[in-house]
Design a protein around this motif. Structure first.
Motif, PDB file in Angstrom:
ATOM      1  N   GLU A  68      40.954  46.381  58.914  1.00 22.34           N
ATOM      2  CA  GLU A  68      41.505  45.248  59.652  1.00 22.34           C
ATOM      3  C   GLU A  68      40.456  44.194  59.981  1.00 22.34           C
ATOM      4  N   ALA A  69      39.202  44.443  59.627  1.00 23.24           N
ATOM      5  CA  ALA A  69      38.200  43.401  59.775  1.00 23.24           C
ATOM      6  C   ALA A  69      38.593  42.179  58.940  1.00 23.24           C
ATOM      7  N   GLU A  70      39.379  42.397  57.886  1.00 25.68           N
ATOM      8  CA  GLU A  70      39.908  41.279  57.091  1.00 25.68           C
ATOM      9  C   GLU A  70      41.160  40.766  57.789  1.00 25.68           C
ATOM     10  N   SER A  71      40.958  39.883  58.737  1.00 26.36           N
ATOM     11  CA  SER A  71      42.090  39.443  59.554  1.00 26.36           C
ATOM     12  C   SER A  71      42.926  38.368  58.890  1.00 26.36           C
ATOM     13  N   PHE A  72      42.426  37.757  57.819  1.00 33.89           N
ATOM     14  CA  PHE A  72      43.195  36.689  57.172  1.00 33.89           C
ATOM     15  C   PHE A  72      43.036  36.730  55.658  1.00 33.89           C
ATOM     16  N   GLY A  73      41.856  36.377  55.158  1.00 36.63           N
ATOM     17  CA  GLY A  73      41.637  36.331  53.714  1.00 36.63           C
ATOM     18  C   GLY A  73      41.734  34.917  53.174  1.00 36.63           C
ATOM     19  N   MET A  74      40.767  34.080  53.546  1.00 34.47           N
ATOM     20  CA  MET A  74      40.822  32.678  53.151  1.00 34.47           C
ATOM     21  C   MET A  74      40.793  32.498  51.633  1.00 34.47           C
ATOM     22  N   ALA A  75      40.067  33.370  50.933  1.00 31.78           N
ATOM     23  CA  ALA A  75      40.003  33.253  49.480  1.00 31.78           C
ATOM     24  C   ALA A  75      41.388  33.367  48.856  1.00 31.78           C
ATOM     25  N   LEU A  76      42.268  34.142  49.464  1.00 33.31           N
ATOM     26  CA  LEU A  76      43.629  34.271  48.946  1.00 33.31           C
ATOM     27  C   LEU A  76      44.366  32.934  49.008  1.00 33.31           C
ATOM     28  N   VAL A  77      44.219  32.222  50.116  1.00 39.09           N
ATOM     29  CA  VAL A  77      44.905  30.943  50.268  1.00 39.09           C
ATOM     30  C   VAL A  77      44.328  29.911  49.301  1.00 39.09           C
ATOM     31  N   GLU A  78      43.013  29.973  49.061  1.00 41.85           N
ATOM     32  CA  GLU A  78      42.420  29.070  48.069  1.00 41.85           C
ATOM     33  C   GLU A  78      42.977  29.358  46.677  1.00 41.85           C
ATOM     34  N   GLY A  79      43.143  30.650  46.371  1.00 40.16           N
ATOM     35  CA  GLY A  79      43.766  30.982  45.094  1.00 40.16           C
ATOM     36  C   GLY A  79      45.194  30.491  45.008  1.00 40.16           C
ATOM     37  N   MET A  80      45.957  30.675  46.071  1.00 39.21           N
ATOM     38  CA  MET A  80      47.339  30.216  46.081  1.00 39.21           C
ATOM     39  C   MET A  80      47.410  28.701  45.907  1.00 39.21           C
ATOM     40  N   ALA A  81      46.497  27.961  46.533  1.00 43.17           N
ATOM     41  CA  ALA A  81      46.487  26.507  46.399  1.00 43.17           C
ATOM     42  C   ALA A  81      46.224  26.086  44.965  1.00 43.17           C
ATOM     43  N   CYS A  82      45.503  26.919  44.227  1.00 51.46           N
ATOM     44  CA  CYS A  82      45.220  26.636  42.816  1.00 51.46           C
ATOM     45  C   CYS A  82      46.278  27.212  41.886  1.00 51.46           C
ATOM     46  N   ALA A  83      47.389  27.696  42.449  1.00 51.82           N
ATOM     47  CA  ALA A  83      48.460  28.321  41.666  1.00 51.82           C
ATOM     48  C   ALA A  83      47.941  29.517  40.882  1.00 51.82           C
ATOM     49  N   THR A  84      46.938  30.187  41.450  1.00 45.59           N
ATOM     50  CA  THR A  84      46.409  31.410  40.857  1.00 45.59           C
ATOM     51  C   THR A  84      47.084  32.600  41.532  1.00 45.59           C
ATOM     52  N   PRO A  85      47.762  33.461  40.787  1.00 44.52           N
ATOM     53  CA  PRO A  85      48.401  34.622  41.422  1.00 44.52           C
ATOM     54  C   PRO A  85      47.341  35.523  42.045  1.00 44.52           C
ATOM     55  N   VAL A  86      47.676  36.124  43.186  1.00 39.21           N
ATOM     56  CA  VAL A  86      46.683  36.886  43.942  1.00 39.21           C
ATOM     57  C   VAL A  86      47.120  38.329  44.107  1.00 39.21           C
TER      58      VAL A  86
END
Length: 430
Positions: free
Chosen positions: A338-356
């Motif tokens: 749970e130290a990974e409370s969000f995962g900003m890299a995931l949102v950056e991937g989503m913004a690039c239309a990269t499946p995560v």
């Protein structure tokens, strides 16, 4: 190195390494030791930027700040830029050195005044210095701070900022759930972390005027004086490339790779890639970032027979970073706790239309809608991670559909202007 030179008056001296700048830090008499909004205009015009310019100063206190790469670093940099761009506010950042230097350095970076304090030692990922209480008190006064926004969970600087703020209104932004690592050999560290989270952190929370939780699993979530403001993404910078089905079959990870951050689970991703390598002969794994765990990850790839298909370009920024995300067929975040409370890299991937693909742990399930914007797998399971990545690499229609849905969510929920506007409103209310 900042050191005490005399007893009366209280005097502190620090030199800016390599630049010859010397700060002669004289703390004012106790009669003037009061927050800037209580000073006369004459006094404010000498020391308080709000009095001199009619703008209120927000001091953003964070253990790390760019050019160091990480989610908290991006979050605070984006917030500082938004404060600096507001006509009624000014931004100052108080942080620590990247290189572990002992001397205080003051620079202007992208229009923001940045004060970097020295650290005497570093425990795990936590810089520490016994001088910070005095230095924070001095720099909050010297910069004319009207509001203090501290960022945690790295213990130390953020906690002290809340305490040393005096009567200034304070906002504590908490970026994680429990920081317990839960891995082999982490017993002592977990006991210390548990003691901190149980005994000290609640007192810091209670002392802060307002709390900001960055996700539903943040330890600040649900407290009476807390609001939720998630990290965001620059949707004008992270933009879609060609559809995922047409991209080279590369799996990318973006983040730090320190031994103290083993909860990121990058070794699990390397093992997963080794399992899928036979089914995807043209597949490649790219680990973007740096840290002291990187040599061990290369050794693991060599041991598993996939070293020739592993790319480690180091920490990337600017166009190189966006290109790495935009050209990947899959972005993976295999975090373990749970130290990974969000995962900003995931949102950056989503913004690039990269499946995560992400682990079903911490805040990740609140970011990734399983089967819609990406796939979720059990944490620490290389077989499940390999199967999810293989599925997206093999099914182009599914990958393109998830990429398109991810971009829409990034625009609607995570565009930075929507989120920083909430912060500016919060600061104004204080």
């Amino acid at each position: 190195m900042t050191k005490r030179v005399g007893r009366s008056p209280r005097r502190f001296v620090s030199a800016q390494k390599g630049r010859g700048a010397v700060f002669n830090l004289r703390l004012p008499p106790r009669g003037r030791d009061q927050p800037p909004w209580r000073r006369s205009r004459t006094s404010a015009s000498r020391g308080s930027s709000s009095g001199a310019h009619g703008r209120r100063t927000v001091a953003i206190v964070t253990p790390y700040y760019p050019p160091k790469i990480g989610g908290v670093e991006q979050y605070t940099a984006r917030l500082a830029a938004a404060v600096a761009a507001d006509p009624g506010l000014r931004a100052v950042v108080i942080t620590t050195h990247l290189d572990g230097g002992l001397r205080t350095r003051v620079t202007t970076e992208d229009g923001v005044r940045v004060v970097r304090l020295g650290a005497w030692l570093k425990l795990s990922n936590t810089p520490l210095s016994p001088l910070w209480p005095l230095q924070l008190r001095y720099w909050l006064r010297r910069t004319g701070a009207d509001v203090v926004n501290a960022h945690a969970p790295v213990p130390g600087l953020g906690d002290l900022a809340i305490v040393m703020a005096g009567r200034r209104p304070t906002v504590l932004t908490y970026h994680a759930g429990s920081m317990r690592k839960g891995g082999p050999g982490s017993g002592t560290a977990d006991r210390l972390i548990g003691l901190y989270e149980k005994a000290l952190l609640p007192r810091v929370f209670a002392r802060a005027r307002r709390l900001v939780a960055v996700s539903p699993v943040s330890l600040a979530e649900g407290r009476p004086h807390a609001v939720r403001i998630t990290p965001g993404v620059d949707t004008d910078r992270f933009t879609p490339g060609e559809p995922s089905s047409r991209r080279a079959r590369t799996i990318v990870y973006v983040g730090r790779m320190d031994r103290s951050s083993a909860w990121k689970g990058v070794d699990v991703l390397v093992r997963a890639f080794a399992r899928l390598a036979g089914d995807v002969p043209d597949g490649r794994l790219r680990l973007v970032g740096d840290g002291d765990a990187l040599p061990g990850l290369r050794d693991l790839a060599d041991e598993l027979g996939v070293a020739d298909r592993l790319e480690t370009p180091g920490a990337l920024s600017g166009a190189a970073l966006t290109d790495a995300v935009r050209t990947a067929a899959v972005l993976a975040l295999p975090s373990l706790t749970e130290a990974e409370s969000f995962g900003m890299a995931l949102v950056e991937g989503m913004a690039c239309a990269t499946p995560v693909v992400g682990s079903a742990v911490g805040g990740i399930p609140h970011v990734v809608a399983d089967g819609e914007t990406g796939l979720l797998v059990p944490p620490g399971d290389p077989d499940a991670l390999a199967a999810a990545c293989t599925r997206l690499l093999a099914d182009g229609d599914l990958a393109d559909r998830m990429g398109k849905a991810g971009r829409q969510v990034a625009e609607e929920r995570y565009a930075w202007p929507l989120l920083t506007a909430r912060y500016l409103d919060l600061f104004r209310t204080l």
